[in-house]
Design a protein around this motif. Structure first.
Motif, PDB file in Angstrom:
ATOM      1  N   ARG A 582       0.847  -1.197   0.000  1.00  0.00           N
ATOM      2  CA  ARG A 582       0.000   0.000   0.000  1.00  0.00           C
ATOM      3  C   ARG A 582       0.882   1.247   0.000  1.00  0.00           C
ATOM      4  NH1 ARG A 582      -2.831  -0.257   5.349  1.00  0.00           N
ATOM      5  NH2 ARG A 582      -0.984  -1.474   5.931  1.00  0.00           N
ATOM      6  N   PHE A 583       0.354   2.329  -0.517  1.00  0.00           N
ATOM      7  CA  PHE A 583       1.131   3.566  -0.527  1.00  0.00           C
ATOM      8  C   PHE A 583       0.230   4.785  -0.367  1.00  0.00           C
ATOM      9  CE2 PHE A 583       0.129   2.655  -4.995  1.00  0.00           C
ATOM     10  CZ  PHE A 583      -0.417   3.849  -5.422  1.00  0.00           C
ATOM     11  N   LYS A 584       0.880   5.868   0.022  1.00  0.00           N
ATOM     12  CA  LYS A 584       0.228   7.178   0.101  1.00  0.00           C
ATOM     13  C   LYS A 584       0.864   8.090  -0.938  1.00  0.00           C
ATOM     14  CE  LYS A 584      -0.541  11.176   3.123  1.00  0.00           C
ATOM     15  NZ  LYS A 584      -0.293  11.776   4.465  1.00  0.00           N
ATOM     16  N   VAL A 585       0.047   8.827  -1.676  1.00  0.00           N
ATOM     17  CA  VAL A 585       0.533   9.721  -2.725  1.00  0.00           C
ATOM     18  C   VAL A 585       1.008  11.026  -2.096  1.00  0.00           C
ATOM     19  CG1 VAL A 585      -0.090  11.017  -4.785  1.00  0.00           C
ATOM     20  CG2 VAL A 585      -0.986   8.708  -4.455  1.00  0.00           C
ATOM     21  N   LEU A 586       2.257  11.399  -2.399  1.00  0.00           N
ATOM     22  CA  LEU A 586       2.814  12.657  -1.917  1.00  0.00           C
ATOM     23  C   LEU A 586       2.704  13.764  -2.958  1.00  0.00           C
ATOM     24  CD1 LEU A 586       6.094  11.293  -0.259  1.00  0.00           C
ATOM     25  CD2 LEU A 586       3.881  11.713   0.821  1.00  0.00           C
ATOM     26  N   ARG A 587       2.780  13.377  -4.233  1.00  0.00           N
ATOM     27  CA  ARG A 587       2.704  14.377  -5.311  1.00  0.00           C
ATOM     28  C   ARG A 587       2.102  13.741  -6.549  1.00  0.00           C
ATOM     29  NH1 ARG A 587       5.765  16.286  -9.691  1.00  0.00           N
ATOM     30  NH2 ARG A 587       7.248  14.566  -9.409  1.00  0.00           N
ATOM     31  N   HIS A 588       1.090  14.394  -7.124  1.00  0.00           N
ATOM     32  CA  HIS A 588       0.445  13.921  -8.349  1.00  0.00           C
ATOM     33  C   HIS A 588       1.153  14.525  -9.558  1.00  0.00           C
ATOM     34  CE1 HIS A 588      -2.565  13.450  -5.209  1.00  0.00           C
ATOM     35  NE2 HIS A 588      -3.269  12.654  -5.993  1.00  0.00           N
ATOM     36  N   SER A 589       1.368  13.724 -10.606  1.00  0.00           N
ATOM     37  CA  SER A 589       2.019  14.221 -11.818  1.00  0.00           C
ATOM     38  C   SER A 589       1.628  13.345 -13.004  1.00  0.00           C
ATOM     39  CB  SER A 589       3.545  14.253 -11.650  1.00  0.00           C
ATOM     40  OG  SER A 589       4.023  12.962 -11.315  1.00  0.00           O
ATOM     41  N   GLN A 590       2.209  13.658 -14.173  1.00  0.00           N
ATOM     42  CA  GLN A 590       1.949  12.882 -15.391  1.00  0.00           C
ATOM     43  C   GLN A 590       3.244  12.679 -16.165  1.00  0.00           C
ATOM     44  OE1 GLN A 590      -1.181  14.619 -17.791  1.00  0.00           O
ATOM     45  NE2 GLN A 590      -2.744  13.435 -16.717  1.00  0.00           N
ATOM     46  N   ARG A 591       3.235  11.628 -17.004  1.00  0.00           N
ATOM     47  CA  ARG A 591       4.385  11.351 -17.862  1.00  0.00           C
ATOM     48  C   ARG A 591       3.897  10.645 -19.116  1.00  0.00           C
ATOM     49  NH1 ARG A 591       9.933  10.187 -16.310  1.00  0.00           N
ATOM     50  NH2 ARG A 591      11.094   9.470 -18.137  1.00  0.00           N
ATOM     51  N   ASP A 592       4.169  11.234 -20.270  1.00  0.00           N
ATOM     52  CA  ASP A 592       3.857  10.616 -21.566  1.00  0.00           C
ATOM     53  C   ASP A 592       2.401  10.148 -21.655  1.00  0.00           C
ATOM     54  OD1 ASP A 592       6.492  10.996 -22.375  1.00  0.00           O
ATOM     55  OD2 ASP A 592       7.127   9.072 -21.538  1.00  0.00           O
ATOM     56  N   GLY A 593       1.501  10.924 -21.056  1.00  0.00           N
ATOM     57  CA  GLY A 593       0.070  10.637 -21.213  1.00  0.00           C
ATOM     58  C   GLY A 593      -0.558   9.841 -20.098  1.00  0.00           C
ATOM     59  N   TYR A 594       0.235   9.231 -19.208  1.00  0.00           N
ATOM     60  CA  TYR A 594      -0.354   8.503 -18.078  1.00  0.00           C
ATOM     61  C   TYR A 594       0.073   9.179 -16.772  1.00  0.00           C
ATOM     62  CZ  TYR A 594       4.255   6.174 -17.970  1.00  0.00           C
ATOM     63  OH  TYR A 594       5.595   5.903 -17.934  1.00  0.00           O
ATOM     64  N   ASN A 595      -0.658   8.880 -15.689  1.00  0.00           N
ATOM     65  CA  ASN A 595      -0.425   9.510 -14.398  1.00  0.00           C
ATOM     66  C   ASN A 595       0.762   8.879 -13.684  1.00  0.00           C
ATOM     67  OD1 ASN A 595      -2.859  11.412 -13.996  1.00  0.00           O
ATOM     68  ND2 ASN A 595      -3.836   9.485 -14.608  1.00  0.00           N
ATOM     69  N   THR A 596       1.464   9.705 -12.927  1.00  0.00           N
ATOM     70  CA  THR A 596       2.561   9.230 -12.080  1.00  0.00           C
ATOM     71  C   THR A 596       2.436   9.903 -10.719  1.00  0.00           C
ATOM     72  OG1 THR A 596       4.049  10.972 -12.857  1.00  0.00           O
ATOM     73  CG2 THR A 596       4.107   8.868 -14.035  1.00  0.00           C
ATOM     74  N   ALA A 597       3.198   9.419  -9.759  1.00  0.00           N
ATOM     75  CA  ALA A 597       3.134   9.997  -8.414  1.00  0.00           C
ATOM     76  C   ALA A 597       4.417   9.711  -7.655  1.00  0.00           C
ATOM     77  CB  ALA A 597       1.937   9.424  -7.661  1.00  0.00           C
ATOM     78  N   ASP A 598       4.753  10.632  -6.748  1.00  0.00           N
ATOM     79  CA  ASP A 598       5.770  10.366  -5.737  1.00  0.00           C
ATOM     80  C   ASP A 598       5.027   9.785  -4.541  1.00  0.00           C
ATOM     81  OD1 ASP A 598       7.498  11.520  -7.496  1.00  0.00           O
ATOM     82  OD2 ASP A 598       7.753  13.387  -6.375  1.00  0.00           O
ATOM     83  N   ILE A 599       5.514   8.676  -4.015  1.00  0.00           N
ATOM     84  CA  ILE A 599       4.743   7.952  -3.005  1.00  0.00           C
ATOM     85  C   ILE A 599       5.607   7.580  -1.804  1.00  0.00           C
ATOM     86  CG2 ILE A 599       3.200   6.980  -4.754  1.00  0.00           C
ATOM     87  CD1 ILE A 599       4.721   4.340  -4.487  1.00  0.00           C
ATOM     88  N   GLU A 600       4.932   7.241  -0.706  1.00  0.00           N
ATOM     89  CA  GLU A 600       5.575   6.594   0.428  1.00  0.00           C
ATOM     90  C   GLU A 600       4.733   5.378   0.799  1.00  0.00           C
ATOM     91  OE1 GLU A 600       5.735   9.160   3.808  1.00  0.00           O
ATOM     92  OE2 GLU A 600       3.574   9.072   4.200  1.00  0.00           O
ATOM     93  N   TYR A 601       5.377   4.320   1.242  1.00  0.00           N
ATOM     94  CA  TYR A 601       4.659   3.077   1.511  1.00  0.00           C
ATOM     95  C   TYR A 601       4.102   3.054   2.930  1.00  0.00           C
ATOM     96  CZ  TYR A 601       6.690   1.593  -2.874  1.00  0.00           C
ATOM     97  OH  TYR A 601       7.037   1.519  -4.201  1.00  0.00           O
ATOM     98  N   ILE A 602       2.976   2.383   3.082  1.00  0.00           N
ATOM     99  CA  ILE A 602       2.247   2.327   4.348  1.00  0.00           C
ATOM    100  C   ILE A 602       2.427   0.949   4.967  1.00  0.00           C
ATOM    101  CG2 ILE A 602      -0.021   2.520   5.438  1.00  0.00           C
ATOM    102  CD1 ILE A 602      -0.898   4.233   3.069  1.00  0.00           C
ATOM    103  N   GLU A 603       2.622   0.920   6.302  1.00  0.00           N
ATOM    104  CA  GLU A 603       2.700  -0.334   7.036  1.00  0.00           C
ATOM    105  C   GLU A 603       1.830  -0.249   8.284  1.00  0.00           C
ATOM    106  OE1 GLU A 603       6.671  -1.372   7.975  1.00  0.00           O
ATOM    107  OE2 GLU A 603       7.327  -1.527   5.868  1.00  0.00           O
ATOM    108  N   ASP A 604       1.333  -1.395   8.717  1.00  0.00           N
ATOM    109  CA  ASP A 604       0.539  -1.432   9.945  1.00  0.00           C
ATOM    110  C   ASP A 604       1.424  -1.193  11.161  1.00  0.00           C
ATOM    111  OD1 ASP A 604      -1.759  -1.919   8.584  1.00  0.00           O
ATOM    112  OD2 ASP A 604      -1.848  -4.067   9.027  1.00  0.00           O
ATOM    113  N   GLN A 605       0.851  -0.511  12.148  1.00  0.00           N
ATOM    114  CA  GLN A 605       1.542  -0.305  13.415  1.00  0.00           C
ATOM    115  C   GLN A 605       1.444  -1.574  14.251  1.00  0.00           C
ATOM    116  OE1 GLN A 605      -0.551   3.041  15.029  1.00  0.00           O
ATOM    117  NE2 GLN A 605       0.449   4.536  13.670  1.00  0.00           N
ATOM    118  N   LYS A 606       2.541  -1.980  14.842  1.00  0.00           N
ATOM    119  CA  LYS A 606       2.564  -3.211  15.621  1.00  0.00           C
ATOM    120  C   LYS A 606       2.213  -2.933  17.081  1.00  0.00           C
ATOM    121  CE  LYS A 606       5.888  -5.635  12.701  1.00  0.00           C
ATOM    122  NZ  LYS A 606       7.144  -6.412  12.654  1.00  0.00           N
TER     123      LYS A 606
END
Length: 708
Positions: A582-606
């Protein structure tokens, strides 16, 4: 039937079985015994039995004994030309082994990469096949229509000239191109029966290209048609010297020798032709006829041992450039030719080595710096001189070569789509060349050639975009610095695409969960490009998010990993993928016609201690609740769920071993009939307890609302 006859019949059956099993030695011994028994009883010679023994002897390498039996049969007119097929094949195999003609490293052409694999001459109207190899158009039309490099067949489409390569060759070799046009004119005149006009045209062509073996071979055929057999022989021998391993040249020479009545020499050449190409029907047929005539004269005019010696050592005839190399001290013409090809002889040495032939100019490899002329007054290069347009038939005093157009610019090899140096060049069936990635992107949008708009649906369906080998070699040889820069840019792009934290490709479609399969139907051009890039760079991963009317796609999603891709003929594909992280989107963007994003991954808290015990009890209770709900579904609905998502995962022994939590939670969320907006919060949760409680509330609602 008597006992002796039964025994004889049984032995002949054994011999036939031994022959079938390729145990020719045993078969020969049985046949020999049968012949002796017949001779002892005074029975007339069984010529069929003798011929079968002769076949066995030939196949075991006992050519002398085999020839003696064939001769006896021929003198008695008990053998025909077809019966000599085995002997002829064995003699050809003997030559092939003796001369090392099966060696794949033997030189094919002094033109190197710029020669056609079929005629070994300069590429005239080059056609690039789907396999990536290039041949002359006429060779493909008049020959077997198959690639001589890999054996693949040509396309059923009309053959189209490689536009980029044709323009390059015209610029680098203007005189050879003019020679090619003269050759075409001469061929047309010959087909029309205007042999003298064809001869005049070929004389003009040869004056422009003294090194072209194809011209000499074709002129030999014209002389042959005019019954000028001596001239035909002279041209054929020149063609053989220029290209020692070319079938057609030796075939022309053999035919000329036969017409001049030089039967033994003609037989030698026909056998050598078979050694070069075992499938040459003309050479095999003519060799069998000549051999039959020689064997038939064995008792009266021919000395059998001498004839056999000629056939056993077919390259010993005086004047043949491929003379025998059995003597270590012999300075054979073949050795001389190899020295020429290795560029260790001057022009004067060449003319001394072959004094009886027309003067032929060979060119040594020219090692010059970029954009500097090289002298070719007495040399012949296997490829164009680096960066300069070089015509091997001309010298440094040519005004044409010294003009401003002589310099070759890397722009001659630019892709017409990206306007950069061709990288991994691919030639379409219509003859246009592009970078592999540029062509694939264009075909994502429209299955037609970007330049001529010819339909490429069949080409697209094959999914075999083989790179054009010749253009790759030319670029690597003559523009190494430009290619290095181009490769650096490409590798930087790939490295950027390989980053699974920055500019991650995003497929905006549906909800996806970790560990849950997510099959996709890909048909939009932008997503075709995205999926192909994921496969090419090796990550095989992309993000999946649901749409958002404001941002374009949601702030949370799941990475998918591609397990398999099935392509269809129209470019569509079905992608078998499965959820990963799973991930959380930090920044929305596009490249060559499709969407891209800068992301960080999500983990459950233990959690630990009492919190973990409480979580475990909640987990077990909700799992049982979910399992009971699923088992009470209607059979048809349950079958559809199982076929799409697979069976419900079992409980995990450790709830926190997976950073995404137990797999069954994501499976039940995918199965529950919730809207995407209601499912999204579960993806964003970092607390497993909250996620399980949410699933419990949904299950309670589903249970209470079901019809009673």
């Amino acid at each position: 039937m008597s006992t002796e006859e039964e025994d004889s019949s049984l032995m002949l059956e054994f011999a036939a079985q031994a022959f079938q099993a390729q145990n020719f030695q045993l078969a020969s011994e049985i046949y020999e015994r049968q012949v002796k028994e017949q001779k002892a009883t005074g029975v007339a010679a069984d010529w069929g039995l003798l011929l079968r023994r002769a076949h066995c002897l030939a196949l075991t390498g006992k050519l002398s004994d085999a020839c003696d039996l064939y001769r006896r049969a021929a003198v008695q007119k008990k053998v025909n030309a077809d019966d000599l097929e085995t002997l002829v094949s064995c003699l050809a195999d003997h030559i092939r082994t003796r001369e090392g003609l099966s060696d794949p490293d033997r030189p094919l052409s002094q033109l190197g990469a710029l020669s056609c694999g079929e005629c070994r001459g300069f590429l005239w109207e080059p056609v690039t096949l789907l396999c990536g190899h290039t041949m002359c158009k006429r060779c493909l039309e008049g020959g077997r229509g198959r690639c001589t490099e890999c054996g693949s067949g040509s396309s059923e489409r009309p053959l189209r000239v490689n536009v980029v390569l044709s323009n390059i060759l015209s610029k680098w070799f203007p005189r050879l191109v003019r020679t090619g046009r003269l050759k075409q004119e001469g061929n047309a005149l010959y087909r029309d029966g205007k042999w003298q006009e064809a001869l005049d045209t070929y004389n003009q062509a040869i004056s422009l290209a003294l090194h072209d073996h194809v011209l000499y071979s074709n002129r030999a055929m014209i002389h042959f048609s005019l019954k000028s057999y001596e001239c035909a022989l002279q041209d054929a021998e020149t063609a053989c010297k220029l290209q020692p391993y070319w079938l057609k040249g030796h075939l022309r020479k053999a035919q000329s020798l036969a017409s001049l009545g030089r039967s033994e020499e003609a037989l030698t050449e026909f056998l050598f032709c078979l050694a070069l190409d075992h499938g040459s029907k003309t050479a095999k047929s003519e060799a069998q006829k000549l051999l039959l005539n020689l064997l038939s004269l064995g008792n009266s005019q021919g000395d059998m041992p001498d004839i056999l010696q000629t056939m056993s050592h077919p390259l010993r005839i005086k004047g043949n450039i491929l003379s025998s190399q059995s003597s270590p001290s012999s300075n054979s013409n073949m050795q001389k030719l190899k020295m020429v090809q290795e560029s260790k002889m001057s022009l004067s040495d060449v003319t001394k080595a072959f004094p009886a032939e027309p003067q032929v100019i060979f060119q040594s490899k020219c090692n010059t710096m970029k954009r500097k002329a090289c002298s070719e007054e007495t040399t012949w290069s296997p490829a164009p001189c680096k960066i300069l347009k070089i015509d091997p038939t001309k010298g440094d005093d040519s005004e044409e070569d010294n003009s401003s157009d002589s310099f070759i610019d890397s722009s001659d090899l630019d892709c017409s789509l990206c306007m950069r140096l061709l990288y991994e060049p691919v030639t379409t069936p219509c003859g246009h060349t592009y970078c592999l990635k540029c062509l694939e992107r264009c075909l994502d949008h429209n299955p037609k050639c970007p330049l001529c708009k010819e339909d490429l649906s069949e080409y697209l369906a094959m999914r075999t975009f083989c790179k054009t080998d010749l253009l790759e070699d030319l670029i690597a040889s003559y523009f190494p610095e430009e290619l290095k820069d181009r490769k650096t840019v490409y590798e930087e792009e790939i490295a950027e695409l390989s980053n699974l934290n920055t500019n991650v490709p995003i497929f905006v479609c549906t909800m996806a969960y970790p560990t849950v399969p997510c099959p996709l139907h890909i048909f939009e051009p932008c997503y075709r490009l995205m999926i192909r890039r994921c496969m090419e760079i090796g990550t095989k991963q992309f993000g999946m998010c649901i749409g958002d009317s404001v941002k374009g796609f949601a702030d949370y999603g799941c990475m998918l990993e591609i397990r398999n891709v099935e392509f269809f003929s129209d470019g569509r594909s079905v992608v078998d993928s499965i959820g990963k992280r799973r991930f959380k989107v930090l920044r929305h963007s596009q490249r060559d016609g499709y969407n891209t994003a800068d992301i960080e991954y999500i983990e459950d808290q233990k959690v630990q201690g009492e919190e973990y015990d409480e979580l475990l009890n909640l987990h077990n209770a909700v799992y049982d609740q979910a399992f009971n709900w699923f088992t009470t579904l209607k059979p048809a609905l349950k079958t559809r769920i199982l076929s799409h998502f697979g069976p419900m995962p079992a409980k995990d022994s450790d709830l926190q071993v997976n950073p995404n939590g137990p797999a069954w939670c994501w499976w039940i969320l995918a199965v529950l009939p919730l809207e995407s907006r209601a499912q999204l919060p579960f993806l964003a949760m970092r607390s497993l307890k909250d996620r399980i409680n949410g699933i419990r509330r949904v299950l309670l609602f589903m249970w209470r609302s079901r019809p009673r």
